[in-house]
Enzyme design. Structure first.
Site, PDB file in Angstrom:
ATOM      1  N   SER A 192      -9.847  -0.836   7.089  1.00  0.00           N
ATOM      2  CA  SER A 192      -9.220  -0.632   5.772  1.00  0.00           C
ATOM      3  C   SER A 192      -8.492  -1.832   5.211  1.00  0.00           C
ATOM      4  CB  SER A 192      -8.266   0.555   5.828  1.00  0.00           C
ATOM      5  OG  SER A 192      -8.987   1.754   5.818  1.00  0.00           O
ATOM      6  N   SER A 235      -9.651   1.516   2.926  1.00  0.00           N
ATOM      7  CA  SER A 235      -8.738   2.287   2.105  1.00  0.00           C
ATOM      8  C   SER A 235      -7.687   1.454   1.395  1.00  0.00           C
ATOM      9  CB  SER A 235      -8.049   3.339   2.962  1.00  0.00           C
ATOM     10  OG  SER A 235      -7.227   2.710   3.943  1.00  0.00           O
ATOM     11  N   LYS A 288       0.865  -1.183   0.000  1.00  0.00           N
ATOM     12  CA  LYS A 288       0.000   0.000   0.000  1.00  0.00           C
ATOM     13  C   LYS A 288       0.899   1.229   0.000  1.00  0.00           C
ATOM     14  CE  LYS A 288      -3.876   1.873   2.767  1.00  0.00           C
ATOM     15  NZ  LYS A 288      -4.693   1.648   3.993  1.00  0.00           N
TER      16      LYS A 288
END
Lengths: 486, 479
Positions: free
Chosen positions: A178, A154, A79
């Site tokens: 997330s 996310s 990420k």
């Protein structure tokens, strides 16, 4: 079967017997990215050169018979919230466009030390604020199971890349769901470890008391193997726990016979998608068949979790994001005259609407005259939520629930309705507020073919048991073998 | 009402940089004067993703200071974030302590013309310093130097127990002495490692309700503190006298104009949005750590002063000067171990030694001679081997070269002449040459005696033993 269809552990086995090289595996990932990422858009940037160099170094170690770890040579994605030395890191924000970190996050260093080639940086909601990846300043990622839909957020880019088999696994972060919600939306496994289990050093902060990095993969065993590499005490993170790391593979196949699994009545509420509820109920029955005992439990303060979360997370975010001021790094409004204008223009142009909304919300909650009513009150409720779980875990070994009340929704569907977007996180937030480990594991599909994920919550540092419970269900199904219809 | 009808009320907030090797939340050096931004790392630059790790030395220093100021040391204290935007503050917040500081409720005794006075210390807390903005660096740019960002500070806040500018200065000096004694701060006001803000208000004498206070900044010397407080007192009295109201504000001392001017009003004051620092757990200090710090506490200036007076038979004036700084006090005691007469030793310290230190700009730590050598010199003066005046020259030479006093006396021929025959010859010669003056003396003009002593000493190049010269002159003149 393609190389990229292997699980991490299957690939690791082939690497160990030198049937496949890391360079081949890495090239396979890069090729897969070239094939499908124009549709999925999981990657913000691919580090082909760095990944191949790491792969070749891994192959040399394998050849010399001295692999750095069990996963040496397995390509992974990150990420874009993890700082990578020399590789641009933006947290999905315009304000950090062009920011090249001078250091590696602790977990990045651990992965590099373990020999895993890092293929690239994955898309995310800006500063991890969002549940659909649509707040990314660059572009939204798409769900490989239905390209019109969100992969969640996310850590949506991470989940999408794993589901689309562009990488074998990825790291995400979870502040209010997330990791787990995108995992549930994409038929992948996502684990949010206990707060303090994995170092936050070098992870761009959203809400410091809630943020926690964790593994995302296609199988429970892969997830366990990845957690094994990153669950370490880190002296550079003062909130990192000095708790010994168990062998997460040891009891993975031990089953659930004799375990007491809690079913919280507050998590089966009106508004939950009927297909999601049906899938979860069926999963619960299966656990009974596998020998577990289901126990009704109550987590009475659940209804306050959403408000509590948005007050605390936004408060911390309003302070954490103050450093993006255009002075030292990232974007700066070069046409600004005077200091105040420099701040105002830099932040006005650099931050997207969701980030601005949370900064304003948090600034307000911390303001003189409002602090007691908002921030302080929310801290007290947080304690009550934590106590709910403490009581529940006196009766049961883990708590089972849906991960998300709905399956993956359409891109654009909720963009203009932040409140309904916030409601997506209602089942995942309490776990962060209580600092507990939480895991999402695939448990079926809707009629339209959208994945559904079961959430398993556990006691602090009880990740091994969560993995074991998840594995007991996974063993009975082959959901993870099913490829997304790309 | 005239100024004398008003009672000033003053409290001081002191920021003292701690003498740790590294910064409070990272491993960077705290050394002063490095090239700009040399002593920085991702943590003190406020890079994304960084986290603070507390330097335990800072806690030790805070506990030590708290104990010396008779505070309650809290077993649990909490770090907070103070949020504001400024280019010298890299994270956009300062990590400090707010509602739960490490030390509370202490006291410091100061001397006033009315005797000893207790000034209460409200709290002591730890925090990180900010960097420095450099303006007008050329090209219309402002530059930021973050070497100082993250240097540990103690903030020490007094209660408003000070009643005039002199008391404020005395408190600040006494506090500075204590911190320097503890080895936690270098006491340097000019370089800003010891800084002070003053809260000043006035109220009618006899009132028990404090007036509206103003906070004074930029007080980087004892003189400026005194001048600024005095100016501010009369300014506030003027405001009230002319029917106005003092408004709460922050005022800056203007060194050039000798006035305080408004910097920001209460309305313009920041809302710092303090909240507990989520990146640092609450700080726990164990009973054992507090006990260990208490045991290791050095003798403090006031205790040392009392002891110097009784142990060495010194007047308060001498003891005060000798104990003002720990190195000087230590050196005095080292010398006193070799020399019994404390008052005589003190005279040499307060006179020659301090003059030399000041003139040569030598720090005590770099002194060329040993305590034993100084004692040897004083012994030689006592025995009459050298005159007191010649002894000063010897000390000067010791100061510069570190040579033994006996060697210097021999080399320079400074030994005093105590040979009666030699002195008598000179006396006879002088009296013979000045028959007229001898007449006058014998006629009763006794003040001429000094003239004879001077002439004899001059002829002997200052080396004649003064007592013997006196005795022989008196004998020859028939007294």
């Amino acid at each position: 079967m393609q190389l990229t269809d292997l699980t991490m552990l299957e690939l690791a086995a082939k690497l160990a017997e030198r049937a496949v090289s890391s360079e081949e595996a890495t090239r396979a990932c890069l090729e897969r990215i070239r094939q499908v990422d124009s549709k999925v858009r999981a990657f913000l940037r691919v580090d082909e050169e760095g990944a191949l160099a790491a792969a070749r170094a891994s192959d040399a170690r394998r050849k010399a018979g001295s692999p750095a770890s069990a996963l040496d040579g397995v390509p992974l994605g990150l990420k874009d919230i993890f700082l990578t030395e020399g590789v641009e890191t933006t947290a999905g924000s315009r304000i950090l466009e062009g920011f090249v970190p001078p250091y590696d996050a602790t977990v990045v260093r651990l992965l590099k030390d373990a020999g895993l080639p890092l293929v690239g940086k994955l898309n995310m909601d800006e500063f991890a604020m969002g549940s659909s990846n649509e707040s990314s300043a660059y572009f939204p990622s798409h769900n490989p199971w239905d390209l019109a839909r969100t992969p969640g957020g996310s850590s949506g880019g991470s989940a999408a890349a794993v589901a689309a088999r562009e990488v074998f696994g990825a790291l995400g972060t979870d502040t209010g769901g997330s990791i787990r919600q995108p995992a549930a939306f994409t038929n992948t496994v996502g684990l949010k470890p206990t707060y303090g289990r994995v170092s936050r050093y070098g992870v761009i902060a959203y809400a410091s008391s809630l943020d926690q990095p964790g593994p995302m993969a296609r199988t429970v065993a892969d997830t366990a193997a990845l957690l094994q590499l990153i669950a370490r005490h880190d002296p550079q993170d003062s909130t990192s726990a000095a708790v010994e790391t168990p062998d997460y593979q040891a009891d993975l196949e031990a089953g659930v016979r004799g375990l007491k699994l809690g079913v919280p009545r507050e998590y089966f509420i009106e508004g939950i998608d009927p297909e999601v509820e049906a899938s979860i109920r069926e999963t619960l029955r299966e656990y009974e068949r596998l020998g577990a005992t289901l126990v009704d439990v109550s987590l009475p303060h659940t209804k306050y979790a959403l408000a509590t979360y948005y007050l605390l997370a936004s408060s911390e975010a309003s302070s954490n994001l103050a450093r993006y001021d255009g002075i030292r790094y990232g974007q700066r409004a070069k046409d600004a005259r005077g200091l105040k204008e420099l701040y105002a223009l830099t932040r006005e142009r650099g931050f997207g609407p969701e980030v601005k909304r949370r900064i304003m919300l948090g600034t307000y909650a911390l303001s003189a005259g409002y602090y007691d009513a908002y921030y302080l009150r929310a801290q007290k409720v947080r304690t009550l939520i934590r106590e709910d779980f403490t009581k529940a875990f006196q009766q049961v070994d883990a708590v089972l629930s849906p991960t998300s009340p709905v399956p993956a929704f359409k891109l654009g569907e909720k963009v203009d309705d932040p409140l309904s977007m916030y409601l997506m996180d209602v089942f995942t937030l309490p776990c962060n507020l209580a600092g507990l480990p939480g895991l999402a594991v695939p448990c079926g599909f809707t009629k339209a073919g959208l994945p559904v994920g079961l959430q398993i919550l556990g006691r602090p540092f009880d990740e091994a048991r969560l993995l074991r419970i998840a594995r007991a269900f996974e063993r009975e199904h082959d959901f993870f073998r099913r490829p997304a219809p790309l | 009402m005239p100024v004398s009808d008003f009672q000033p009320v003053i409290g001081l907030e002191v920021h003292a940089q701690l003498l740790t090797q590294s910064k409070i939340f990272c491993g960077c050096s705290t050394a002063f004067g490095a090239e700009p931004n040399r002593n920085t790392c991702p943590v003190c630059l406020g890079m994304p993703g960084v986290l603070p790790v507390l330097n335990q030395r800072v806690v030790e220093f805070a506990v030590r200071t708290g104990l010396a100021l008779e505070c309650t040391v809290k077993k649990t204290s909490v770090w907070s974030r103070k949020n504001y935007f400024y280019p010298d503050l890299p994270k956009g917040y300062q990590i400090t302590q707010y509602d739960l500081p490490i030390c509370e409720y202490g006291r410091l005794v100061i001397d006033t013309p009315q005797g000893e006075k207790v000034i209460r210390v409200r709290r002591i807390h730890m925090e990180e310093d900010a960097g420095k903005n450099v303006h007008d660096a050329g090209g219309g740019q402002s530059l930021v130097d973050l070497n100082r960002a993250g240097v540990p500070l103690l903030e020490i806040v007094s209660e408003p127990d000070l009643r005039d500018a002199d008391e404020a200065v005395e408190y600040l000096k006494t506090l500075r002495d204590v911190l320097m004694y503890l080895g936690v701060n270098d006491g340097n006001l000019e370089e800003g490692s010891f800084r002070c803000d003053a809260n000043v208000s006035v109220m009618p004498k006899g009132s028990s309700t404090y007036g509206q206070r103003c906070e004074l900044k930029n007080l980087n010397s004892f003189r400026f503190l005194k001048q600024a407080v005095e100016y501010e007192i009369s300014r506030q009295v003027d405001v009230i006298e002319s029917g106005g109201k003092v408004s709460q504000e922050t005022r800056l001392w203007d060194v050039n104009k000798g006035v305080t001017r408004s910097m920001r009003s209460k309305e313009e004051a920041h809302d710092y949005r303090y909240f507990p620092e989520p990146d640092l757990p609450p700080l726990h200090v164990s009973d054992e750590a507090i006990d260990a710090a208490a045991k290791a506490l050095p003798e403090l200036p006031r205790a040392k002063l009392t002891r110097f007076m009784s142990q060495y038979g010194l007047p308060a004036y001498d003891a005060r000067i000798l104990t003002a700084e720990r190195p000087l006090a230590d050196f005095f005691e080292a010398c006193a171990a070799h020399y019994a007469d404390g008052k005589k030793l003190s005279n040499w310290f307060l006179g020659e030694l301090m003059r030399l230190l000041k003139e040569e700009g030598t720090p005590l730590s770099a002194l060329a001679f040993t305590p034993a050598q100084l004692a040897e010199l004083l012994g030689a003066v006592d025995k009459g081997t050298v005159s007191s005046n010649a002894g000063k020259d010897v000390l000067g030479e010791m100061f510069r070269t570190g040579k033994a006093p006996s060697d210097i006396i021999a080399e320079k021929g400074l030994a005093q002449v105590s040979d009666t025959g030699a002195i008598e010859a000179v006396v006879d010669d002088i009296l013979a040459k000045n028959a007229g003056e001898v007449e006058k003396y014998r006629a009763g003009k006794k003040q001429v005696f000094g003239f004879f002593v001077g002439q004899v000493m001059k002829a002997m190049k200052g080396k004649g033993n003064p007592a013997l010269v006196n005795d022989l002159l008196k004998k020859k003149l028939g007294d």
